[in-house]
Design an enzyme around this catalytic site. Sequence first.
Site, PDB file in Angstrom:
ATOM      1  N   THR A   1      -1.084   6.003  -4.892  1.00 40.73           N
ATOM      2  CA  THR A   1      -2.346   5.496  -4.361  1.00 40.73           C
ATOM      3  C   THR A   1      -3.507   6.444  -4.311  1.00 40.73           C
ATOM      4  O   THR A   1      -3.347   7.647  -4.432  1.00 40.73           O
ATOM      5  CB  THR A   1      -2.155   4.955  -2.955  1.00 40.73           C
ATOM      6  OG1 THR A   1      -2.950   3.838  -2.829  1.00 40.73           O
ATOM      7  CG2 THR A   1      -2.409   5.889  -1.894  1.00 40.73           C
TER       8      THR A   1
ATOM      9  N   GLY B   1     -10.306   5.609 -10.295  1.00 44.68           N
ATOM     10  CA  GLY B   1      -9.454   4.846 -11.197  1.00 44.68           C
ATOM     11  C   GLY B   1      -9.750   5.096 -12.663  1.00 44.68           C
ATOM     12  O   GLY B   1      -8.881   4.910 -13.520  1.00 44.68           O
TER      13      GLY B   1
ATOM     14  N   CYS C   1      -7.988   9.151 -12.695  1.00 42.34           N
ATOM     15  CA  CYS C   1      -6.601   9.401 -12.280  1.00 42.34           C
ATOM     16  C   CYS C   1      -5.671   8.328 -12.846  1.00 42.34           C
ATOM     17  O   CYS C   1      -5.885   7.136 -12.601  1.00 42.34           O
ATOM     18  CB  CYS C   1      -6.520   9.412 -10.755  1.00 42.34           C
ATOM     19  SG  CYS C   1      -4.847   9.607 -10.114  1.00 42.34           S
TER      20      CYS C   1
ATOM     21  N   THR D   1      -4.116   5.750 -10.346  1.00 45.29           N
ATOM     22  CA  THR D   1      -5.053   4.936  -9.573  1.00 45.29           C
ATOM     23  C   THR D   1      -5.615   3.857 -10.483  1.00 45.29           C
ATOM     24  O   THR D   1      -5.980   4.147 -11.620  1.00 45.29           O
ATOM     25  CB  THR D   1      -6.212   5.811  -9.044  1.00 45.29           C
ATOM     26  OG1 THR D   1      -5.670   6.867  -8.244  1.00 45.29           O
ATOM     27  CG2 THR D   1      -7.192   5.007  -8.214  1.00 45.29           C
TER      28      THR D   1
END
Length: 178
Positions: free
Chosen positions: A8, A163, A166, A169
Site C-alpha cells: 500500500t 501510483g 511505485c 501502488t
Amino acid sequence: MSNVFHATTIVCVRRGDKVAIAGDGQVTLGHTVMKSNARKVRRLGRDGQVLAGFAGAAADAFTLFELFEAKLEKHGQLSRAAVELAKDWRTERRLGKLEALLVVADKETSLVISGTGDVIEPEDGIVAIGSGGSYALSAARALMAHTALDARTIATEAIGIAGNICIYTNRNVVVDEL
C-alpha cells in the site's frame, strides 16, 4: 515467488478545517498483483469521527485496527488512544511482531503509529506511509505549497502520482475526509 506482501500507499493531508486520508487499492504478493481494489482507509470510533489507514501485512493491520478502536472506545480521545496502543505495542510480545503502520486522524490531530510503538505527529499536517509513501509525501507537499487545492484533492492526486512511480501502488484510490 516471494511470500512478502507489499500492500500500500497511504497519505493524510490536513488543510484548513479539513483532513483527508487516501490509500491505493493494490495488494501484491511477490511479483503478482493479488488484488487491485483493497480498501485500506476506514472510519473508526462511535460516530466515525476518526479516519485510519494502514500499510503493511493485512492481517497485522486489521489486528491493529481492532486494538486501536478498542483504545479509542475506552479513552475517547485520539492522542490518548494512540499512546495507550503504543504502550501495549512495546510491552506485549504478540504485538511486537506485527508488521504494520497506522495513520489516524480526527478533526484536530494526525498521527502515525509505527511498528516500533512510536507515535509521531507530522509537523506540516501531511504524512504518508507504505511502499509509495515517499512519493506521495513529496507530491502532497508540492501540491500544498503551490496550489489552492483542498485536502481531499491533494490526497487523491498524491496517491495517483505515487501510483505512476511505485510498482506496489496503483491509481485505484479510496479517500475519506472529515
